[in-house]
Scaffold this active site. Structure first.
Site, short mmCIF file in Angstrom:
data_model
loop_
_atom_site.label_atom_id
_atom_site.label_comp_id
_atom_site.label_asym_id
_atom_site.label_seq_id
_atom_site.Cartn_x
_atom_site.Cartn_y
_atom_site.Cartn_z
N GLU A 174 13.58 -15.78 -1.62
CA GLU A 174 13.80 -17.00 -0.82
C GLU A 174 12.57 -17.90 -0.84
OE1 GLU A 174 14.99 -16.25 3.20
OE2 GLU A 174 16.23 -14.52 2.63
N ASP A 192 0.83 -1.20 0.00
CA ASP A 192 0.00 0.00 0.00
C ASP A 192 0.86 1.26 0.00
OD1 ASP A 192 -2.77 1.24 0.54
OD2 ASP A 192 -1.54 2.08 2.14
#
Length: 532
Positions: free
Chosen positions: A253, A211
């Site tokens: 990852e 956001d």
């Protein structure tokens, strides 16, 4: 277990992602508020719709002063929506249906009920706790003036972005006073958000929507804002990119992705966020706000694809979200674009015209290269609801002095069952926002049985969308007011935005149309998918 295929790893490049505003989606426990139980019960509907992922607006613990974008605890689900265990079940159940989950992170600010801010208030001026935010002494002989006159990020608001405390210090909040801005120069703020990302990735989340992604960093000198002068003291600061590079390493990852809410008019500045070591995608607000005009839509599409090409990022196509006027209503007005500053009460709307255009726009957006975001209820053809003034809850309305109707009109709870109380949103209390008269006529069960409904159009379009492939776009010759595009695999999309029916280009078959053809010709405000 084998490695995921290239297509699985890059699912986000061409995905259809459905935005779930939990509070208004489905009420599972009958208290008038949508919740995770409601979403879980409707997962088969979402799977049948054919979407690839769900993006959830904030579902965290929150006082709900700004629709959940005032977060008090990122590791807890708000009790109105359910529990963390239920969120974990939802993520897993959706994944079993082939649907991934994207959560919303609001890094610019937290709630004033967040433990950090409560500790900062208790600790007082000069304390380490206040270093996590932007506390300052005021101007004037007695500090009675705010530290600067930065504008609010709520368009139309004239209220200050600083609030003074009884101890004399002021704190910064670019949005409401209940949303204090974090100090992103502080390492603890960076560590905390990296931990939050890992927390949700560990629970199976496939991506994060960021956001107000361009607002985090502030010039520590807090200079005055001067329109048009660079660099801006609180928007699109260069130091932001270090934050997103660190986030990207974490996402990589887990094989997770980011989509940024980045409102920037400068194309070059915008694409910096999409470099290969930063965000994967960003919302395309130029297309969302573009009027229903062939030339302007073509320009918006061309510019979007051109600005994404140098960094290899896929475009995103969005017609509506939880902040903007619903597509059916917007396209039924004289001004078919969208601008926050232009929102007002009582704008005349032709819903039949708007629906016809919204159906055509659905086929256009789903034919373009990249990912599509579908806001809940758009697949039902919902219009913007007129919420009674005494029921409006959106702070944008109040901070405008009551002139802006706010964003609640696109957040009214969904209609599921035409003949059930509250149109099947929930079986108990009245919904948190009132559903207007006639809302049940849009109910999903009624549309399911109507082959010409908006819901059936979206389902079929999403099912057929792979015929367009992953290749580039080529514009075909077309009459004025008509858009005709071909994709690499031979599928063609034609949209008639002109005033008269037009001939279809040469084709082998008509795959899908947004409305009936007129003697083989494409009527005004209608789209068709063809095989060349």
């Amino acid at each position: 277990m084998g490695q995921p295929s290239h297509a699985q790893r890059d699912w986000w490049r061409s995905a259809v992602i459905y935005q779930v505003y939990v509070r208004s989606f489905a009420d599972g426990d009958g208290d008038g508020t949508g919740d995770l139980a409601g979403v879980r019960a409707r997962l088969p509907y979402l799977a049948e719709l054919g979407v690839d992922a769900l993006w959830f607006n904030p579902w965290y613990l929150s006082p709900m002063k700004d629709g959940g974008y005032d977060v008090a605890d990122y590791r807890a689900i708000d009790p109105a929506f359910g529990t963390l265990a239920e969120a974990e079940k939802l993520i897993a159940e959706a994944r079993e249906l082939g649907i991934r989950t994207i959560v919303d992170i609001v890094p610019n600010h937290v709630s004033d009920q967040h433990p950090w801010f409560r500790a900062a208030l208790a600790a007082g001026p000069g304390s380490p706790e206040r270093d996590l935010f932007h506390f300052r002494a005021g101007r004037g002989a007695h500090g009675e003036l705010p530290p600067n006159d930065w504008p609010s990020q709520f368009v139309g608001s004239t209220e200050p972005v600083w609030t003074r405390l009884p101890d004399g210090e002021w704190y910064l909040h670019l949005f409401t006073p209940e949303q204090p801005d974090l100090n992103w120069d502080h390492p603890a703020v960076r560590r905390e958000h990296e931990d939050i990302l890992r927390f949700w990735f560990e629970r199976g989340v496939a991506g994060v929507r960021i956001d107000s992604a361009a607002l985090l960093a502030k010039d520590p000198a807090l200079p005055e804002f001067v329109a048009g002068r660079d660099p801006n003291p609180f928007v699109d600061r260069d130091e932001l990119h270090d934050v997103y590079r660190s986030w990207r390493r974490i996402a990589d990852e887990y094989g997770a992705v980011f989509v940024g809410e980045v409102w920037l008019p400068d194309t070059e500045r915008f694409t910096r966020y999409l470099r290969p070591d930063e965000l994967h995608t960003a919302f395309n607000f130029a297309f969302l706000s573009c009027p229903w005009d062939a030339g302007r839509l073509r320009t918006s599409i061309d510019e979007t694809l051109a600005e994404h090409a140098p960094v290899g990022a896929p475009a995103t196509w969005v017609l509506c979200n939880h902040d903007v006027t619903r597509t059916v209503t917007r396209y039924g007005r004289t001004d078919t674009g969208f601008d926050f500053a232009a929102k007002e009460f009582g704008i005349p709307t032709d819903l039949e015209l708007g629906t016809r255009r919204a159906r055509a726009a659905a086929l256009l957006s789903l034919a373009l290269p990249g990912a599509v975001y579908l806001y809940q209820g758009e697949e039902l053809g919902l219009p913007e609801a007129e919420v009674p003034v005494d029921r409006i809850q959106d702070p944008m309305h109040f901070r405008s002095g009551g002139s802006d109707p706010g964003r609640d009109g696109c957040r009214v709870p969904l209609p599921w069952l035409a003949d059930a109380p509250h149109a099947g949103f929930g079986s108990g209390q009245e919904p948190w926002l009132p559903q207007p008269a006639g809302w049940a006529s849009y109910a999903a069960d009624r549309q399911q049985g109507d082959p010409d409904s908006v819901l059936r159009l979206y389902r079929e379009a999403i099912r057929l969308r792979p015929v367009f492939g992953d290749g580039p776009l080529t514009w075909l010759p077309a009459p004025e007011g008509v858009l005709a595009l071909a994709r690499e695999d031979g599928a063609v999309c034609v949209v008639n935005l002109g005033g008269e029916p037009c001939e279809l280009p040469p084709h082998r078959a008509v795959l899908l149309t947004s409305g009936p053809l007129d003697g083989g010709r494409l009527p005004s405000d209608t789209a068709a998918w063809l095989t060349a």
